[in-house]
Design a protein around this motif. Structure first.
Motif, PDB file in Angstrom:
ATOM      1  N   ALA A 165      -0.960   7.015   0.859  1.00  0.00           N
ATOM      2  CA  ALA A 165      -1.782   6.247  -0.073  1.00  0.00           C
ATOM      3  C   ALA A 165      -2.361   7.105  -1.182  1.00  0.00           C
ATOM      4  CB  ALA A 165      -2.908   5.529   0.660  1.00  0.00           C
ATOM      5  N   MET A 166      -2.173   8.408  -1.130  1.00  0.00           N
ATOM      6  CA  MET A 166      -2.754   9.273  -2.144  1.00  0.00           C
ATOM      7  C   MET A 166      -2.111   9.076  -3.518  1.00  0.00           C
ATOM      8  SD  MET A 166      -1.246  12.886  -0.975  1.00  0.00           S
ATOM      9  CE  MET A 166       0.284  13.483  -1.644  1.00  0.00           C
ATOM     10  N   TYR A 167      -1.041   8.351  -3.618  1.00  0.00           N
ATOM     11  CA  TYR A 167      -0.349   8.194  -4.883  1.00  0.00           C
ATOM     12  C   TYR A 167      -0.970   7.147  -5.788  1.00  0.00           C
ATOM     13  CZ  TYR A 167       3.013  10.963  -2.426  1.00  0.00           C
ATOM     14  OH  TYR A 167       3.607  11.949  -1.727  1.00  0.00           O
ATOM     15  N   TYR A 168      -1.808   6.286  -5.255  1.00  0.00           N
ATOM     16  CA  TYR A 168      -2.447   5.249  -6.047  1.00  0.00           C
ATOM     17  C   TYR A 168      -3.927   5.232  -5.742  1.00  0.00           C
ATOM     18  CZ  TYR A 168       2.327   3.520  -6.377  1.00  0.00           C
ATOM     19  OH  TYR A 168       3.661   3.416  -6.590  1.00  0.00           O
ATOM     20  N   THR A 183      -2.036  -3.405   6.249  1.00  0.00           N
ATOM     21  CA  THR A 183      -2.647  -2.683   7.358  1.00  0.00           C
ATOM     22  C   THR A 183      -1.556  -1.903   8.071  1.00  0.00           C
ATOM     23  OG1 THR A 183      -4.245  -4.458   7.619  1.00  0.00           O
ATOM     24  CG2 THR A 183      -4.016  -2.925   9.440  1.00  0.00           C
ATOM     25  N   HIS A 184      -1.774  -0.605   8.203  1.00  0.00           N
ATOM     26  CA  HIS A 184      -0.808   0.268   8.876  1.00  0.00           C
ATOM     27  C   HIS A 184      -1.370   0.674  10.230  1.00  0.00           C
ATOM     28  CE1 HIS A 184       1.961   3.540   9.676  1.00  0.00           C
ATOM     29  NE2 HIS A 184       0.932   4.339   9.854  1.00  0.00           N
ATOM     30  N   HIS A 185      -0.548   0.591  11.267  1.00  0.00           N
ATOM     31  CA  HIS A 185      -0.930   1.054  12.604  1.00  0.00           C
ATOM     32  C   HIS A 185      -0.525   2.524  12.725  1.00  0.00           C
ATOM     33  CE1 HIS A 185      -0.873  -3.293  13.231  1.00  0.00           C
ATOM     34  NE2 HIS A 185      -1.691  -3.067  14.254  1.00  0.00           N
ATOM     35  N   LYS A 186      -1.500   3.396  12.975  1.00  0.00           N
ATOM     36  CA  LYS A 186      -1.202   4.823  13.148  1.00  0.00           C
ATOM     37  C   LYS A 186      -0.232   5.019  14.308  1.00  0.00           C
ATOM     38  CE  LYS A 186      -5.746   6.186  11.517  1.00  0.00           C
ATOM     39  NZ  LYS A 186      -7.025   6.824  11.907  1.00  0.00           N
ATOM     40  N   LEU A 224      -6.013   1.756  12.751  1.00  0.00           N
ATOM     41  CA  LEU A 224      -5.569   1.084  11.526  1.00  0.00           C
ATOM     42  C   LEU A 224      -5.912   1.872  10.279  1.00  0.00           C
ATOM     43  CD1 LEU A 224      -6.745  -2.535  12.405  1.00  0.00           C
ATOM     44  CD2 LEU A 224      -4.465  -1.564  12.716  1.00  0.00           C
ATOM     45  N   GLN A 225      -5.077   1.727   9.258  1.00  0.00           N
ATOM     46  CA  GLN A 225      -5.322   2.302   7.937  1.00  0.00           C
ATOM     47  C   GLN A 225      -4.971   1.251   6.894  1.00  0.00           C
ATOM     48  OE1 GLN A 225      -2.599   5.652   8.092  1.00  0.00           O
ATOM     49  NE2 GLN A 225      -4.320   7.059   8.190  1.00  0.00           N
ATOM     50  N   LEU A 226      -5.733   1.200   5.813  1.00  0.00           N
ATOM     51  CA  LEU A 226      -5.426   0.325   4.690  1.00  0.00           C
ATOM     52  C   LEU A 226      -4.608   1.137   3.696  1.00  0.00           C
ATOM     53  CD1 LEU A 226      -5.909  -2.436   3.360  1.00  0.00           C
ATOM     54  CD2 LEU A 226      -7.902  -1.428   2.242  1.00  0.00           C
ATOM     55  N   CYS A 232       3.497   2.341  -0.415  1.00  0.00           N
ATOM     56  CA  CYS A 232       3.323   3.518   0.442  1.00  0.00           C
ATOM     57  C   CYS A 232       3.694   3.190   1.881  1.00  0.00           C
ATOM     58  CB  CYS A 232       1.888   4.022   0.375  1.00  0.00           C
ATOM     59  SG  CYS A 232       1.390   4.599  -1.251  1.00  0.00           S
ATOM     60  N   HIS A 233       3.342   1.996   2.312  1.00  0.00           N
ATOM     61  CA  HIS A 233       3.658   1.570   3.676  1.00  0.00           C
ATOM     62  C   HIS A 233       5.168   1.465   3.868  1.00  0.00           C
ATOM     63  CE1 HIS A 233       3.103  -1.396   7.168  1.00  0.00           C
ATOM     64  NE2 HIS A 233       2.689  -0.219   7.577  1.00  0.00           N
TER      65      HIS A 233
END
Length: 78
Positions: free
Chosen positions: A3-6, A17-20, A34-36, A41-42
């Motif tokens: 997610a660092m790209y945006y 929502t991404h599951h680690k 979870l991560q947003l 990116c997902h």
């Protein structure tokens, strides 16, 4: 994650929502798993680390971030 790209404040992008730890690997819907992240990116993360594959280590995630930063972000700055 990638997610660092945006900017998280860029609301023109869609979020997911991404599951680690993927649910298929026993991960839960608990907040700490979870991560947003931005949709793009997902998708990229799941191409590199498919949910049915092994859960990536922190070292693997860092190496992927460095590679993507060098090959994607570096080009946009030139």
């Amino acid at each position: 994650m990638f997610a660092m790209y945006y900017s998280i404040a860029d609301f023109s992008k869609e979020f997911e929502t991404h599951h680690k730890i993927p649910k298929i690997k026993g991960g839960s819907d608990e907040y700490r798993n979870l991560q947003l992240v931005h949709s793009s990116c997902h998708i990229l993360h799941l191409r590199i680390f498919p949910a049915k594959g092994p859960v990536p280590t922190d070292k693997q995630l860092l190496a992927a971030k460095k590679y993507l930063y060098k090959n994607q972000i570096g080009r946009t700055r030139n």
